[in-house]
Write an enzyme that holds these catalytic residues in place. Structure first.
Site, PDB file in Angstrom:
ATOM      1  N   ARG A 161      45.579  49.259  22.318  1.00 52.96           N
ATOM      2  CA  ARG A 161      44.437  48.879  22.275  1.00 52.96           C
ATOM      3  C   ARG A 161      43.985  47.015  23.225  1.00 52.96           C
ATOM      4  O   ARG A 161      43.546  46.315  22.716  1.00 52.96           O
ATOM      5  CB  ARG A 161      43.296  48.041  21.588  1.00 52.96           C
ATOM      6  CG  ARG A 161      42.787  48.819  20.212  1.00 52.96           C
ATOM      7  CD  ARG A 161      41.833  49.621  20.649  1.00 52.96           C
ATOM      8  NE  ARG A 161      41.130  50.531  19.825  1.00 52.96           N
ATOM      9  CZ  ARG A 161      41.251  51.885  19.357  1.00 52.96           C
ATOM     10  NH1 ARG A 161      42.689  52.824  19.851  1.00 52.96           N
ATOM     11  NH2 ARG A 161      41.020  52.071  18.201  1.00 52.96           N
ATOM     12  N   SER A 236      35.803  49.072  14.597  1.00 53.83           N
ATOM     13  CA  SER A 236      36.859  47.828  14.257  1.00 53.83           C
ATOM     14  C   SER A 236      36.770  46.619  14.581  1.00 53.83           C
ATOM     15  O   SER A 236      37.302  46.594  15.478  1.00 53.83           O
ATOM     16  CB  SER A 236      38.929  48.980  14.877  1.00 53.83           C
ATOM     17  OG  SER A 236      38.535  50.058  13.881  1.00 53.83           O
ATOM     18  N   GLU A 332      40.436  42.875  17.237  1.00 56.60           N
ATOM     19  CA  GLU A 332      40.314  43.865  18.140  1.00 56.60           C
ATOM     20  C   GLU A 332      38.971  43.609  19.179  1.00 56.60           C
ATOM     21  O   GLU A 332      39.000  43.447  20.508  1.00 56.60           O
ATOM     22  CB  GLU A 332      39.978  45.391  17.416  1.00 56.60           C
ATOM     23  CG  GLU A 332      40.174  46.495  18.309  1.00 56.60           C
ATOM     24  CD  GLU A 332      39.653  47.043  18.510  1.00 56.60           C
ATOM     25  OE1 GLU A 332      38.910  47.321  19.242  1.00 56.60           O
ATOM     26  OE2 GLU A 332      40.008  47.874  17.832  1.00 56.60           O
TER      27      GLU A 332
END
Ligand code: EPU
Length: 336
Positions: A161, A236, A332
């Site tokens: 990520r 998420s 995130e």
């Protein structure tokens, strides 16, 4: 090129946060982009699909909504095809286009919200595949020099990520298009992610096609992840933390069933969803916002929550996880 004032961003961010942009412009070409940058805005926000941001206040800036469209095949070889996709294309529509043409490589990434141009920034990933696996290069405009630069996969420095666009070059470049390499015959399918195998088995599929994998992924995602058009969310909210083996062994003494994936000789990745569930937050509703009941890693807006409400909840979760497990959860989602 028209700059509009006081535009609501409610329908342009998947959390459905009702905030207003001081100035707003829709970018439909590289020419539009250069013209917008030439107005020398004091503050800017680049908006793609709005699927990875929590807007906690009105945006006191010029919002550039990247809506550059186009998908074209740029080269063909015996078993592969290279495709250039403009930044404003919707990610899942691109995946569907690939499936229609029988091009393989992105089927595990079906149904991920957001746009193609923002996908490399956080190297989107799901079910054992990441964007970087099919990424060849991208073009991006330098916001200062207004020159286009090509970034190879190496230049992007992709991680979990993460990429150079989230680190040292943050805010410096605006991605305008991405080139992917996809298989056109003999697809190499990836089915080793547990949930996919189980779903294919359930569907009686033995030798899955890329379409079978996409169908399985869509079904798994629909069973766990809320549709942002129905329930505001940003997928998420936190990254899965990576911790030292020594720390993992200590936590395991108290929580013998803790799920984990070995990352290296020194580190282990723990599913943040499990940590949040174990801390008792799964399905918890606090008025108009809360933690999704089927996947604890997803925070949801049930209607008219504010970005501050969700930020507060995320901090409360971080504090609890730190106290219980001694682990810091990193968000995130970009908090603005
Ligand atoms: N788990 C729980 N409780 C929960 C959720 C998860 O115990 O409420 C545990 C279970 O042990 C489960 C494990 O976590 O087996 C993994 O769960 P899942 O397969 O749902 O994956 P994840 O690690 O929670 C990551 C990505 C998702 C991606 C899935 C599937 C991150 C931060 N998230 O989630 O990506 O869809 O894997 O590959 O890496 C996103 O980035 O927005 C996103 C949705």
């Amino acid at each position: 090129m028209v700059i509009k004032n006081n535009i609501s961003l409610k329908d342009l961010n998947t959390f459905g946060m009702s905030v207003v942009a001081r100035e707003f412009i829709t970018i439909e070409s590289k020419k539009d982009l250069i013209a917008a940058l030439n107005t020398n805005p004091s503050n800017m926000l680049i908006l793609g699909g709005g699927s990875n941001m929590l807007l906690t206040k009105d945006v006191d800036a010029l919002v550039l909504h990247i809506n550059i469209k186009g998908i074209k095949v740029v080269s063909n070889s015996e078993n592969n095809v290279r495709v250039e996709v403009a930044a404003g294309e919707n990610w899942h529509e691109f995946v569907s286009w690939c499936l229609d043409k029988n091009y393989g490589g992105v089927e595990n990434l079906s149904l991920i919200p957001g746009n193609v141009g923002t996908a490399p920034i956080q190297n989107i990933g799901a079910y054992g595949v990441e964007l970087k696996d099919s990424f060849v290069s991208c073009q991006a405009l330098d916001v200062d020099t207004k020159e286009l630069r090509t970034f190879t996969k190496k230049d992007c420095n992709f991680g979990y990520r993460n990429s150079v666009f989230k680190e040292e070059l943050k805010g410096q470049y605006i991605i305008t298009s991405v080139i992917f390499e996809l298989s056109s015959h003999q697809h190499i399918t990836k089915t080793n992610y547990g949930a996919i195998e189980a779903e294919l088995k359930k569907n009686g599929v033995v030798n899955p096609t890329i379409q079978d994998i996409s169908t399985a992924v869509i079904s798994i995602r629909n069973s766990k992840l809320p549709n942002p058009k129905v329930l505001g969310n940003s997928g998420s909210f936190f990254k899965n933390p990576v911790i030292a083996h020594s720390k993992f062994e200590i936590i395991k003494e108290q929580f013998p069933d803790i799920p984990h994936y070995i990352v290296s000789d020194a580190t282990v990745k723990i599913p943040a969803g499990w940590l949040i569930e174990t801390a008792g937050f799964k399905g918890k509703k606090f008025g108009s916002y809360g933690v999704h009941d089927k996947q604890a890693l997803v925070l949801v807006n049930y209607g008219n929550a504010s970005g501050k409400d969700l930020l507060q909840l995320s901090i409360q979760i971080q504090e609890a996880i730190l106290i219980i497990f001694g682990i810091h959860l990193e968000s995130e989602v970009n908090i603005l």
